[in-house]
Design an enzyme around this catalytic site. Structure first.
Site, PDB file in Angstrom:
ATOM      1  N   HIS A  69      -2.692  11.069   0.861  1.00  0.00           N
ATOM      2  CA  HIS A  69      -2.162  10.815   2.198  1.00  0.00           C
ATOM      3  C   HIS A  69      -1.474  12.102   2.668  1.00  0.00           C
ATOM      4  O   HIS A  69      -0.268  12.171   2.851  1.00  0.00           O
ATOM      5  CB  HIS A  69      -1.197   9.624   2.171  1.00  0.00           C
ATOM      6  CG  HIS A  69      -0.932   9.000   3.512  1.00  0.00           C
ATOM      7  ND1 HIS A  69      -1.085   7.656   3.776  1.00  0.00           N
ATOM      8  CD2 HIS A  69      -0.497   9.532   4.680  1.00  0.00           C
ATOM      9  CE1 HIS A  69      -0.765   7.381   5.029  1.00  0.00           C
ATOM     10  NE2 HIS A  69      -0.400   8.510   5.608  1.00  0.00           N
ATOM     11  N   GLU A 101      -7.157   8.666   6.429  1.00  0.00           N
ATOM     12  CA  GLU A 101      -7.402   9.308   7.725  1.00  0.00           C
ATOM     13  C   GLU A 101      -7.878  10.759   7.606  1.00  0.00           C
ATOM     14  O   GLU A 101      -7.205  11.685   8.073  1.00  0.00           O
ATOM     15  CB  GLU A 101      -6.147   9.244   8.599  1.00  0.00           C
ATOM     16  CG  GLU A 101      -5.663   7.830   8.860  1.00  0.00           C
ATOM     17  CD  GLU A 101      -4.573   7.766   9.927  1.00  0.00           C
ATOM     18  OE1 GLU A 101      -4.138   8.812  10.420  1.00  0.00           O
ATOM     19  OE2 GLU A 101      -4.159   6.641  10.270  1.00  0.00           O
ATOM     20  N   ARG A 132       0.856  -1.190   0.000  1.00  0.00           N
ATOM     21  CA  ARG A 132       0.000   0.000   0.000  1.00  0.00           C
ATOM     22  C   ARG A 132       0.892   1.239   0.000  1.00  0.00           C
ATOM     23  O   ARG A 132       1.732   1.406   0.886  1.00  0.00           O
ATOM     24  CB  ARG A 132      -0.896  -0.002   1.247  1.00  0.00           C
ATOM     25  CG  ARG A 132      -1.666   1.281   1.423  1.00  0.00           C
ATOM     26  CD  ARG A 132      -2.633   1.259   2.610  1.00  0.00           C
ATOM     27  NE  ARG A 132      -3.272   2.549   2.705  1.00  0.00           N
ATOM     28  CZ  ARG A 132      -3.118   3.410   3.719  1.00  0.00           C
ATOM     29  NH1 ARG A 132      -2.380   3.091   4.772  1.00  0.00           N
ATOM     30  NH2 ARG A 132      -3.714   4.579   3.707  1.00  0.00           N
ATOM     31  N   TYR A 172      -3.871   1.840  15.885  1.00  0.00           N
ATOM     32  CA  TYR A 172      -2.632   1.888  16.666  1.00  0.00           C
ATOM     33  C   TYR A 172      -2.851   1.672  18.157  1.00  0.00           C
ATOM     34  O   TYR A 172      -2.064   1.022  18.817  1.00  0.00           O
ATOM     35  CB  TYR A 172      -1.915   3.226  16.438  1.00  0.00           C
ATOM     36  CG  TYR A 172      -1.310   3.292  15.055  1.00  0.00           C
ATOM     37  CD1 TYR A 172      -0.064   2.741  14.795  1.00  0.00           C
ATOM     38  CD2 TYR A 172      -2.012   3.853  13.991  1.00  0.00           C
ATOM     39  CE1 TYR A 172       0.478   2.754  13.517  1.00  0.00           C
ATOM     40  CE2 TYR A 172      -1.477   3.874  12.712  1.00  0.00           C
ATOM     41  CZ  TYR A 172      -0.233   3.319  12.490  1.00  0.00           C
ATOM     42  OH  TYR A 172       0.296   3.319  11.223  1.00  0.00           O
ATOM     43  N   GLU A 223      -3.229  -0.103   8.207  1.00  0.00           N
ATOM     44  CA  GLU A 223      -2.017   0.244   8.962  1.00  0.00           C
ATOM     45  C   GLU A 223      -2.135  -0.326  10.365  1.00  0.00           C
ATOM     46  O   GLU A 223      -3.193  -0.207  11.006  1.00  0.00           O
ATOM     47  CB  GLU A 223      -1.840   1.767   9.122  1.00  0.00           C
ATOM     48  CG  GLU A 223      -1.443   2.490   7.878  1.00  0.00           C
ATOM     49  CD  GLU A 223      -1.289   3.999   8.102  1.00  0.00           C
ATOM     50  OE1 GLU A 223      -0.962   4.424   9.235  1.00  0.00           O
ATOM     51  OE2 GLU A 223      -1.511   4.737   7.129  1.00  0.00           O
ATOM     52  N   ASN A 233      -7.001   1.955   9.997  1.00  0.00           N
ATOM     53  CA  ASN A 233      -5.684   2.078  10.612  1.00  0.00           C
ATOM     54  C   ASN A 233      -5.882   2.028  12.119  1.00  0.00           C
ATOM     55  O   ASN A 233      -6.663   2.805  12.669  1.00  0.00           O
ATOM     56  CB  ASN A 233      -5.023   3.406  10.233  1.00  0.00           C
ATOM     57  CG  ASN A 233      -4.771   3.513   8.733  1.00  0.00           C
ATOM     58  OD1 ASN A 233      -4.886   2.525   8.005  1.00  0.00           O
ATOM     59  ND2 ASN A 233      -4.418   4.703   8.283  1.00  0.00           N
TER      60      ASN A 233
END
Ligand code: BGC
Length: 465
Positions: free
Chosen positions: A134, A179, A90, A305, A363, A303
């Protein structure tokens, strides 16, 4: 993405794990974070180029001028991807390489870079997954108001059309925006990302234009041959610090603000209810027309985290929900809690709230201080290894619980330019020596290669997610 994987092939050697056949194992990067040479071959500057060249905006004034020098070393980087056995890669396209002014004349040399990259991936049997945006907006468009100008939906759609016309014969999977919440929150509310505005009246405008651009981009991509079109959001479950009503309520506000802000409009056609309350007179969208925004997506990229634990605190801007307990641990550069359970929760929550749509973890990863390693040519990163094991196990659990997860992308392939944090945070499974540009596959990269080769089978027995 309907029932089959987009490769039509299964590159795994074993199917011991609960990962479905065709589950895609990938790694991710983004243009400004790795490419370097931001103005080469006729490219126009981006907002990140300007932002990083503005004193005081980034860690030690660091810029993406060189980054991983991937613009020139892309072939060697493809070899590393092959060595890792990646099934997918990606990456994002720099809008201002392709359209230096953001609109109008195409810079063929810029587009050629991505054509070559895609061909190189396909030659190595690696599925290219393209993100259109991005965070590196053409500076020329920022001069015209950037994400505050309603014309941006049209600008973005035209750019998407250029890319789809050039690549959709070889690329199946396109994501519009990475995002969007971070673009609006960090770029327009807190000013810590480009373009560096801190304005609660601009935030709602940017949100709305990001959504309109997404909707217009989806249409333009499809019209020009894209087969699988999606959106990438960052989700962070909000846990109340206690069972007190005020904390439960604060967690809900934080959830509406971050996790639902783009998904509710994009997938359900309305803004989350509590935005009115959070932004008061700055929120003009009570009766916003979202008819061009809401559209069925072929996939959703997530994504993930960390989670956040919040308590009610009216002084916490903008939601009145203050994160607690996120002090920076000595071994971590980000201060993010390692909490793989929340990854399972994110995937099952999305499935319950928005329906069983195809999901990708686009991600997931962590920045740790990699301890010094005595052995020549080795980068030992035990914490990152543990992090991958537990999070990929958490994905498997979500699949067992019914989420339709089709792939997982490690963030990141390479240590890279971590936005305002510059080169102070390393997320790579491949170490980059920024003085020499030497690449070394870290232990986590070797582990990931084994996970890929066994199709997750080596995680059998791991239950510590
Ligand atoms: C972004 C990446 C970033 C990563 C780690 C995500 O929010 O998409 O560009 O490097 O998180 O902070």
């Amino acid at each position: 993405m309907k029932d089959q994987n987009i490769t039509g092939t299964d590159r795994s050697t074993s199917r011991n794990g609960a990962f479905p056949p065709g589950f895609l194992w990938g790694a991710a990067t983004s243009a400004y974070q790795i490419e370097g040479s931001p103005l080469a071959d006729g490219a126009g500057p981006s907002t990140w180029h300007r932002f990083s060249h503005t004193p005081g905006r980034t860690h030690e004034g660091e810029t993406g001028d060189v980054a991983c020098d991937h613009y020139r070393r892309w072939e060697a980087d493809l070899e590393i991807m092959s060595e890792l056995g990646l099934g997918a890669y990606r990456f994002s396209i720099s809008w201002s390489r392709v359209l230096p002014q953001g609109t109008g004349k195409v810079n063929e040399k810029g587009l050629d870079f991505y054509r070559r990259l895609v061909d190189g991936l396909l030659a190595r049997n690696i599925v290219p997954c393209v993100t259109l945006y991005h965070w590196d907006l053409p500076a020329a468009l920022d001069d015209r108001g950037g994400w505050l100008n309603p014309d941006i939906a049209g600008w973005f759609a035209d750019y998407c059309a250029v890319i789809a016309r050039a690549l959709s014969d070889r690329v199946s999977m396109f994501a519009t925006i990475n995002e969007p919440w971070v673009v609006a929150d960090a770029g327009y509310l807190f000013g810590v990302h480009a373009p560096g505005h801190a304005n609660r009246y601009e935030f709602p405008i940017a949100v709305h234009q990001l959504l309109r651009a997404h909707g217009a981009g989806v249409q333009a991509l499809r019209t020009n041959g894209a087969k699988e079109v999606g959106l990438v959001v960052n989700l962070e479950p909000k846990y109340p610090a206690s069972n007190a009503v005020a904390d439960l309520d604060a967690a809900e506000r934080a959830d509406h603000y971050m996790n639902r802000l783009f998904l509710d409009p994009a997938l359900r056609g309305h803004y989350p209810e509590r935005l009115d309350e959070i932004f008061g007179d700055a929120w003009p969208h009570a009766r916003a027309d979202l008819s061009t925004v809401q559209t069925e997506l072929d996939f959703l990229g997530i994504n993930y985290y960390t989670r956040s634990v919040v308590k009610d605190d009216p002084s916490a801007y903008p939601t009145g929900a203050r994160p607690v307990g996120q002090t920076r641990a000595a071994h971590m550069t980000t201060g993010w809690e390692v909490y793989p359970d929340a990854l399972t929760r994110v995937l099952t929550w999305v499935t319950e709230r928005y329906g069983r749509l195809p999901l990708y973890i686009t991600e997931n990863g962590a920045a740790f201080y990699d301890p010094p390693c005595a052995e020549e040519g080795r980068v030992s990163d035990p914490l990152r290894c543990a992090n991958y094991r537990s999070h990929i196990t958490a994905v498997r659990r979500a699949i067992e619980e019914g989420a339709d997860v089709r792939g997982y992308f490690a963030w990141s392939l390479l240590d890279n330019y971590e936005w305002a944090a510059g080169y102070s945070m390393r997320f790579g499974i491949v170490h980059v020596d920024f003085a020499t540009q030497e690449r070394t596959i870290k232990d986590s990269g070797h582990l990931y290669r084994e996970i890929i080769a066994s199709h997750g089978g080596i995680l059998d027995g791991d239950s510590s997610a």
